[in-house]
Design an enzyme around this catalytic site. Structure first.
Site, PDB file in Angstrom:
ATOM      1  N   TYR A  59      46.391  35.667  48.862  1.00 11.36           N
ATOM      2  CA  TYR A  59      45.786  34.569  49.609  1.00 11.36           C
ATOM      3  C   TYR A  59      44.658  35.070  50.497  1.00 11.36           C
ATOM      4  O   TYR A  59      43.718  34.340  50.807  1.00 11.36           O
ATOM      5  CB  TYR A  59      46.833  33.863  50.477  1.00 11.36           C
ATOM      6  CG  TYR A  59      47.797  33.004  49.689  1.00 11.36           C
ATOM      7  CD1 TYR A  59      47.347  31.907  48.959  1.00 11.36           C
ATOM      8  CD2 TYR A  59      49.156  33.278  49.687  1.00 11.36           C
ATOM      9  CE1 TYR A  59      48.223  31.112  48.239  1.00 11.36           C
ATOM     10  CE2 TYR A  59      50.047  32.496  48.972  1.00 11.36           C
ATOM     11  CZ  TYR A  59      49.576  31.415  48.249  1.00 11.36           C
ATOM     12  OH  TYR A  59      50.454  30.633  47.541  1.00 11.36           O
ATOM     13  N   ASP A  76      35.325  42.403  43.339  1.00 12.74           N
ATOM     14  CA  ASP A  76      33.911  42.474  42.955  1.00 12.74           C
ATOM     15  C   ASP A  76      33.678  43.512  41.854  1.00 12.74           C
ATOM     16  O   ASP A  76      32.725  43.393  41.081  1.00 12.74           O
ATOM     17  CB  ASP A  76      33.026  42.806  44.160  1.00 12.74           C
ATOM     18  CG  ASP A  76      32.597  41.556  44.927  1.00 12.74           C
ATOM     19  OD1 ASP A  76      32.543  40.486  44.300  1.00 12.74           O
ATOM     20  OD2 ASP A  76      32.338  41.651  46.134  1.00 12.74           O
ATOM     21  N   LYS A 195      16.642  28.988  60.056  1.00 12.20           N
ATOM     22  CA  LYS A 195      16.994  29.729  61.271  1.00 12.20           C
ATOM     23  C   LYS A 195      18.162  30.702  61.061  1.00 12.20           C
ATOM     24  O   LYS A 195      18.115  31.834  61.579  1.00 12.20           O
ATOM     25  CB  LYS A 195      17.312  28.755  62.409  1.00 12.20           C
ATOM     26  CG  LYS A 195      17.389  29.415  63.783  1.00 12.20           C
ATOM     27  CD  LYS A 195      16.053  30.011  64.203  1.00 12.20           C
ATOM     28  CE  LYS A 195      15.054  28.913  64.546  1.00 12.20           C
ATOM     29  NZ  LYS A 195      13.772  29.470  65.045  1.00 12.20           N
ATOM     30  N   PRO A 196      19.257  30.329  60.331  1.00 11.87           N
ATOM     31  CA  PRO A 196      20.339  31.308  60.122  1.00 11.87           C
ATOM     32  C   PRO A 196      19.856  32.590  59.452  1.00 11.87           C
ATOM     33  O   PRO A 196      20.279  33.687  59.824  1.00 11.87           O
ATOM     34  CB  PRO A 196      21.326  30.540  59.220  1.00 11.87           C
ATOM     35  CG  PRO A 196      21.089  29.103  59.534  1.00 11.87           C
ATOM     36  CD  PRO A 196      19.612  29.000  59.770  1.00 11.87           C
ATOM     37  N   THR A 197      18.934  32.449  58.497  1.00 15.93           N
ATOM     38  CA  THR A 197      18.389  33.634  57.827  1.00 15.93           C
ATOM     39  C   THR A 197      17.544  34.459  58.792  1.00 15.93           C
ATOM     40  O   THR A 197      17.611  35.693  58.802  1.00 15.93           O
ATOM     41  CB  THR A 197      17.553  33.210  56.605  1.00 15.93           C
ATOM     42  OG1 THR A 197      18.419  32.668  55.619  1.00 15.93           O
ATOM     43  CG2 THR A 197      16.804  34.398  56.018  1.00 15.93           C
ATOM     44  N   CYS A 386      52.103  40.529  32.013  1.00 15.11           N
ATOM     45  CA  CYS A 386      52.890  41.324  32.953  1.00 15.11           C
ATOM     46  C   CYS A 386      54.178  40.581  33.323  1.00 15.11           C
ATOM     47  O   CYS A 386      55.074  40.466  32.505  1.00 15.11           O
ATOM     48  CB  CYS A 386      52.052  41.684  34.175  1.00 15.11           C
ATOM     49  SG  CYS A 386      52.699  43.106  35.093  1.00 15.11           S
ATOM     50  N   MET A 389      55.102  38.033  30.783  1.00 12.05           N
ATOM     51  CA  MET A 389      55.779  38.583  29.605  1.00 12.05           C
ATOM     52  C   MET A 389      57.249  38.841  29.906  1.00 12.05           C
ATOM     53  O   MET A 389      58.137  38.551  29.091  1.00 12.05           O
ATOM     54  CB  MET A 389      55.080  39.869  29.171  1.00 12.05           C
ATOM     55  CG  MET A 389      55.775  40.604  28.038  1.00 12.05           C
ATOM     56  SD  MET A 389      56.813  41.948  28.646  1.00 12.05           S
ATOM     57  CE  MET A 389      56.458  43.200  27.432  1.00 12.05           C
ATOM     58  N   HIS A 511      47.439  44.223  31.591  1.00  7.94           N
ATOM     59  CA  HIS A 511      46.542  43.173  32.090  1.00  7.94           C
ATOM     60  C   HIS A 511      45.272  43.127  31.238  1.00  7.94           C
ATOM     61  O   HIS A 511      44.253  43.726  31.592  1.00  7.94           O
ATOM     62  CB  HIS A 511      46.178  43.441  33.549  1.00  7.94           C
ATOM     63  CG  HIS A 511      47.288  43.200  34.511  1.00  7.94           C
ATOM     64  ND1 HIS A 511      47.422  42.026  35.229  1.00  7.94           N
ATOM     65  CD2 HIS A 511      48.351  43.972  34.851  1.00  7.94           C
ATOM     66  CE1 HIS A 511      48.504  42.102  35.980  1.00  7.94           C
ATOM     67  NE2 HIS A 511      49.086  43.268  35.772  1.00  7.94           N
ATOM     68  N   GLU A 513      43.100  40.873  30.876  1.00  9.37           N
ATOM     69  CA  GLU A 513      41.968  40.206  31.520  1.00  9.37           C
ATOM     70  C   GLU A 513      41.007  41.195  32.165  1.00  9.37           C
ATOM     71  O   GLU A 513      39.823  40.901  32.331  1.00  9.37           O
ATOM     72  CB  GLU A 513      42.462  39.192  32.568  1.00  9.37           C
ATOM     73  CG  GLU A 513      43.079  39.770  33.827  1.00  9.37           C
ATOM     74  CD  GLU A 513      44.556  40.105  33.724  1.00  9.37           C
ATOM     75  OE1 GLU A 513      45.201  40.298  34.773  1.00  9.37           O
ATOM     76  OE2 GLU A 513      45.067  40.187  32.590  1.00  9.37           O
TER      77      GLU A 513
END
Length: 541
Positions: A59, A76, A195-197, A386, A389, A511, A513
């Site tokens: 989570y 990532d 402005k945030p940038t 995993c 299964m 796994h 994937e």
């Protein structure tokens, strides 16, 4: 000694808010550079104090991505592998926890000769050592480094300081900074706000880093006047302000970057000359994702179904497999905890395939087992990964083999634990990095669905688990019709199970994937989606 062809370093930072898509931006740029003939890899530096995400709640952190060499890493790295079609290693991910652990270990060993250990230079030096460790291998021309967190966070400061020092050390022709930031559209004002940038870049410049290129995330393509305004207030040329609008699929991002010549701009900054990129296969894949010939609904049964990042690689593997079959896969998220004996049909009657997801712990297990029983009896294509299964083996043992007390040692000790702890795991006291992790071989049985999918006898797949099918019950399970179609030759452990007299019922201990790629889908996902399509067509008749 001066390097003849110096390694080029690209640093990617983020500002304003988290979850802007720095990983997608880094992976997209990496794809463009690789398509131009450069040897590219990407690494992620995470500012949290955990040594790795292996013990973190899904989570909070999404899925844990496992590399070939068994490192538990940030999700990532999955994007890096899927976009670039490469295998990363433990050296592609570093955390504050790892950095401090290394420095403190050296201090305890006396390596600093009694000196005071400080963030600068000791922590920053260790970070810089990790920045260039992949480059020293001689295997790469370009190293892209994504710095996790958001500019302004206390946790990220040592990484940004190390980045500043490192860029100065290697020279501006060998290292550039790309800053990913948010440019929101305020609907009540009907305006795009820069402005945030401006503030984000200002914060970065206070640290001593002037970004070379800005990637501006927005819900729309930024007009030229907005890009010019951003350029004026951030000291960046207008053509170096890249618009990154929301796209229909993340796999379009490299194409929108190519249209704005991001790769050309990067090459110019780094004093590199390369041929134009070959993106034919990538564009074909994107076209198939956006223009499928039909749609098939597949259920994902798990206990983190309200947080899709917990199954990020599974979601992406279905996109790849759908494109390979020229089909959109509509995922139906099914909470295992909500499935009870009297409502299984309510959740599963409208699906054409079911994937029971991996996980840990007892919560939702009986719901998963009920779901497996339903699709086994209704002849709906099934794919278990995993723990999924293991649930299939428990269900089969209980309802086909008559082993009513069948269970996993993870949940309950019985005299019929068809799933048990590996022998070497029984003495393990610590949780982090102690599972069966990384790539292991698997020998396939001929004339099985697994063998038909892979088209080879020996495969290698990635693992992350402690429990296995108990070999003491294998003969009984086989007698009742369970096919063991894959076994690890190193330890004789069950890797893949199938069922006779079922259109497609496959469970795997590993796994798959994690090895699916955008232009090279995993064979099991590809064939599972195809089986679901066939089931859907039969159901329509």
């Amino acid at each position: 000694m001066v390097r003849k062809n110096p390694i080029k370093y690209i640093f990617v930072t983020g500002g304003v808010v988290s979850s802007l898509g720095k990983g997608i931006a880094a992976a997209s740029l990496g794809l463009l550079l690789k398509a131009r003939g450069l040897r590219v890899t990407i690494q992620k530096f995470d500012p949290y104090l955990n040594v790795d995400p292996g013990t973190m709640n899904p989570y909070q952190h999404g899925e844990v991505y496992v590399t070939e060499d068994g490192a538990e890493t940030d999700l990532d790295l999955g994007h890096y592998e899927r976009f670039l079609d490469i295998n990363t290693t433990k050296q592609n991910n570093a955390t504050t926890g790892q950095v401090y652990y290394e420095v403190i270990t050296r201090e305890r060993r006396g390596d600093y000769l009694g000196g005071t250990v400080q963030v600068i230079p000791h922590i920053t030096d260790e970070i810089m050592r990790r920045f260039e460790i992949l480059g020293l291998s001689g295997n790469y021309d370009v190293i892209i480094t994504e710095i996790g967190g958001t500019v302004g966070d206390i946790e990220s400061l040592p990484f940004l300081e190390a980045m500043r020092q490192f860029m100065n050390r290697v020279g501006r022709k060998n290292a550039i900074s790309i800053h990913v930031t948010l440019v929101p559209y305020i609907s009540s004002a009907g305006e795009i706000k820069t402005k945030p940038t401006q503030h984000s870049v200002s914060t970065l410049r206070e640290i001593g880093i002037q970004p070379d290129i800005l990637i501006c995330r927005s819900d729309r393509l930024l007009p030229d006047d907005v890009r010019a305004k951003i350029a004026l207030f951030t000291n960046v040329d207008p053509e170096l302000v890249i618009s990154a609008p929301d796209m229909e699929t993340i796999y379009e991002v490299p194409l929108i970057f190519e249209e704005q010549e991001l790769d050309d701009l990067v090459l110019e900054k780094l004093d590199l000359t390369c041929p134009q990129p070959d993106l034919k296969s990538w564009k074909k894949m994107v076209h198939r994702i956006k223009n499928p010939s039909g749609m098939v609904t597949i259920g994902i049964c798990g206990k983190y179904t309200e947080h899709h990042d917990a199954y990020k690689s599974i979601v992406e593997a279905f996109i790849h497999a759908g494109a390979a079959n020229n089909m959109k896969v509509n995922l139906k998220w099914i909470s295992a905890e909500k499935i009870e004996k009297n409502n299984v049909d309510k959740y599963l009657s409208d699906i054409s395939g079911l994937l029971v997801a991996p996980g840990f712990g007892e919560r939702g297990i009986e719901g998963k087992i009920l779901a497996v029983k339903y699709v086994r009896e209704m002849k709906i294509p099934f794919f278990g990964i995993c723990l999924g299964m293991q649930c299939a083996v428990i269900e089969f043992a209980r309802n086909v083999c008559g082993l009513k007390n069948a269970n996993s040692t993870e949940f309950e000790n019985t005299n019929q634990n068809v799933i048990d702890l590996m022998l070497e795991q029984k003495k393990v006291k610590e949780y982090g990095g102690t599972m069966r992790l990384g790539s292991f071989p698997c020998k396939l049985k001929p004339n099985t669905k697994a063998h038909n999918a892979y088209k080879k006898e020996l495969i290698h797949e990635r693992h992350r688990h402690r429990y296995e099918v108990n070999n003491a019950f294998i003969d009984k399970l086989k007698e009742c019709g369970l096919i063991v179609s894959g076994v690890c030759p190193q330890n004789n452990l069950v890797e893949i199970v199938e069922l006779q007299n079922h259109p497609w019922f496959v469970g795997v201990q590993f796994h798959p994937e994690l090895k699916s790629r955008a232009t090279n889908p995993h064979p099991l996902f590809r064939d599972f989606v195809k089986a679901a399509m066939n089931f859907s067509n039969i159901k329509k008749k």
